[in-house]
Design a protein around this motif. Structure first.
Motif, PDB file in Angstrom:
ATOM      1  N   ASN A  99       0.881  -1.159   0.000  1.00 23.74           N
ATOM      2  CA  ASN A  99       0.000   0.000   0.000  1.00 23.74           C
ATOM      3  C   ASN A  99       0.917   1.206   0.000  1.00 23.74           C
ATOM      4  O   ASN A  99       1.579   1.481   0.997  1.00 23.74           O
ATOM      5  CB  ASN A  99      -0.883  -0.028   1.261  1.00 23.74           C
ATOM      6  N   GLU A 100       0.999   1.900  -1.121  1.00 22.87           N
ATOM      7  CA  GLU A 100       1.965   2.980  -1.327  1.00 22.87           C
ATOM      8  C   GLU A 100       3.370   2.421  -1.145  1.00 22.87           C
ATOM      9  O   GLU A 100       3.757   1.511  -1.846  1.00 22.87           O
ATOM     10  CB  GLU A 100       1.662   4.157  -0.414  1.00 22.87           C
ATOM     11  N   ASP A 101       4.135   2.889  -0.149  1.00 20.87           N
ATOM     12  CA  ASP A 101       5.512   2.426   0.027  1.00 20.87           C
ATOM     13  C   ASP A 101       5.671   1.404   1.140  1.00 20.87           C
ATOM     14  O   ASP A 101       6.769   0.934   1.396  1.00 20.87           O
ATOM     15  CB  ASP A 101       6.429   3.612   0.330  1.00 20.87           C
ATOM     16  N   ASP A 102       4.597   1.056   1.838  1.00 19.69           N
ATOM     17  CA  ASP A 102       4.686   0.140   2.966  1.00 19.69           C
ATOM     18  C   ASP A 102       4.182  -1.247   2.601  1.00 19.69           C
ATOM     19  O   ASP A 102       3.350  -1.418   1.716  1.00 19.69           O
ATOM     20  CB  ASP A 102       3.875   0.667   4.155  1.00 19.69           C
ATOM     21  N   VAL A 135      -8.905  -0.254   5.168  1.00 24.38           N
ATOM     22  CA  VAL A 135      -7.579  -0.029   4.589  1.00 24.38           C
ATOM     23  C   VAL A 135      -7.528  -0.077   3.071  1.00 24.38           C
ATOM     24  O   VAL A 135      -6.535   0.341   2.475  1.00 24.38           O
ATOM     25  CB  VAL A 135      -6.538  -1.031   5.157  1.00 24.38           C
ATOM     26  N   LYS A 136      -8.550  -0.564   2.439  1.00 21.85           N
ATOM     27  CA  LYS A 136      -8.527  -0.793   0.987  1.00 21.85           C
ATOM     28  C   LYS A 136      -8.302   0.492   0.199  1.00 21.85           C
ATOM     29  O   LYS A 136      -8.953   1.497   0.431  1.00 21.85           O
ATOM     30  CB  LYS A 136      -9.838  -1.426   0.550  1.00 21.85           C
ATOM     31  N   GLU A 137      -7.333   0.408  -0.724  1.00 19.67           N
ATOM     32  CA  GLU A 137      -7.061   1.489  -1.668  1.00 19.67           C
ATOM     33  C   GLU A 137      -6.892   0.882  -3.048  1.00 19.67           C
ATOM     34  O   GLU A 137      -6.507  -0.275  -3.183  1.00 19.67           O
ATOM     35  CB  GLU A 137      -5.812   2.269  -1.262  1.00 19.67           C
ATOM     36  N   ASP A 138      -7.161   1.661  -4.079  1.00 19.15           N
ATOM     37  CA  ASP A 138      -7.124   1.157  -5.448  1.00 19.15           C
ATOM     38  C   ASP A 138      -5.753   0.638  -5.863  1.00 19.15           C
ATOM     39  O   ASP A 138      -5.653  -0.261  -6.691  1.00 19.15           O
ATOM     40  CB  ASP A 138      -7.576   2.238  -6.429  1.00 19.15           C
ATOM     41  N   ASP A 139      -4.685   1.200  -5.286  1.00 19.71           N
ATOM     42  CA  ASP A 139      -3.346   0.800  -5.723  1.00 19.71           C
ATOM     43  C   ASP A 139      -2.750  -0.329  -4.868  1.00 19.71           C
ATOM     44  O   ASP A 139      -1.591  -0.681  -5.041  1.00 19.71           O
ATOM     45  CB  ASP A 139      -2.404   1.998  -5.743  1.00 19.71           C
ATOM     46  N   ASP A 140      -3.523  -0.928  -3.963  1.00 25.25           N
ATOM     47  CA  ASP A 140      -3.030  -2.062  -3.178  1.00 25.25           C
ATOM     48  C   ASP A 140      -2.687  -3.216  -4.113  1.00 25.25           C
ATOM     49  O   ASP A 140      -3.436  -3.524  -5.035  1.00 25.25           O
ATOM     50  CB  ASP A 140      -4.078  -2.532  -2.170  1.00 25.25           C
ATOM     51  N   THR A 141      -1.547  -3.842  -3.861  1.00 21.39           N
ATOM     52  CA  THR A 141      -1.060  -4.914  -4.722  1.00 21.39           C
ATOM     53  C   THR A 141      -0.604  -6.094  -3.885  1.00 21.39           C
ATOM     54  O   THR A 141       0.111  -5.915  -2.899  1.00 21.39           O
ATOM     55  CB  THR A 141       0.144  -4.414  -5.567  1.00 21.39           C
TER      56      THR A 141
END
Length: 77
Positions: free
Chosen positions: A22-25, A62-68
């Motif tokens: 999630n982003e950089d973490d 916690v869900k965000e569109d860019d979560d991988t």
């Protein structure tokens, strides 16, 4: 820890044992106790984030569109 980053976005990455970015973490979805609680372990900062009764509640928070999803091999000695 061996990490393979992948841009795969499966429908439900918020399952116990999964690691996601999630982003950089990096976060590990984990159980908190035998009563069925859940939390996120921030692998980048070595701390626990949140306490949730269900995985759905965790995902909603916690869900965000860019979560991988990340394929990580974690070795504990």
């Amino acid at each position: 820890m061996k990490i393979n980053f992948n841009d795969e976005k499966p429908e439900n990455i918020y399952k116990v044992g999964n690691v996601f970015r999630n982003e950089d973490d990096l976060y590990l979805v984990a159980t908190v106790d035998t009563n069925g609680g859940y939390a996120l372990v921030c692998l980048s900062k070595n701390n626990i984030i949140g306490r949730y009764d269900t995985l759905e509640e965790l995902a909603e928070d916690v869900k965000e569109d860019d979560d991988t999803l990340v394929y990580a091999e974690i070795n504990v000695f």
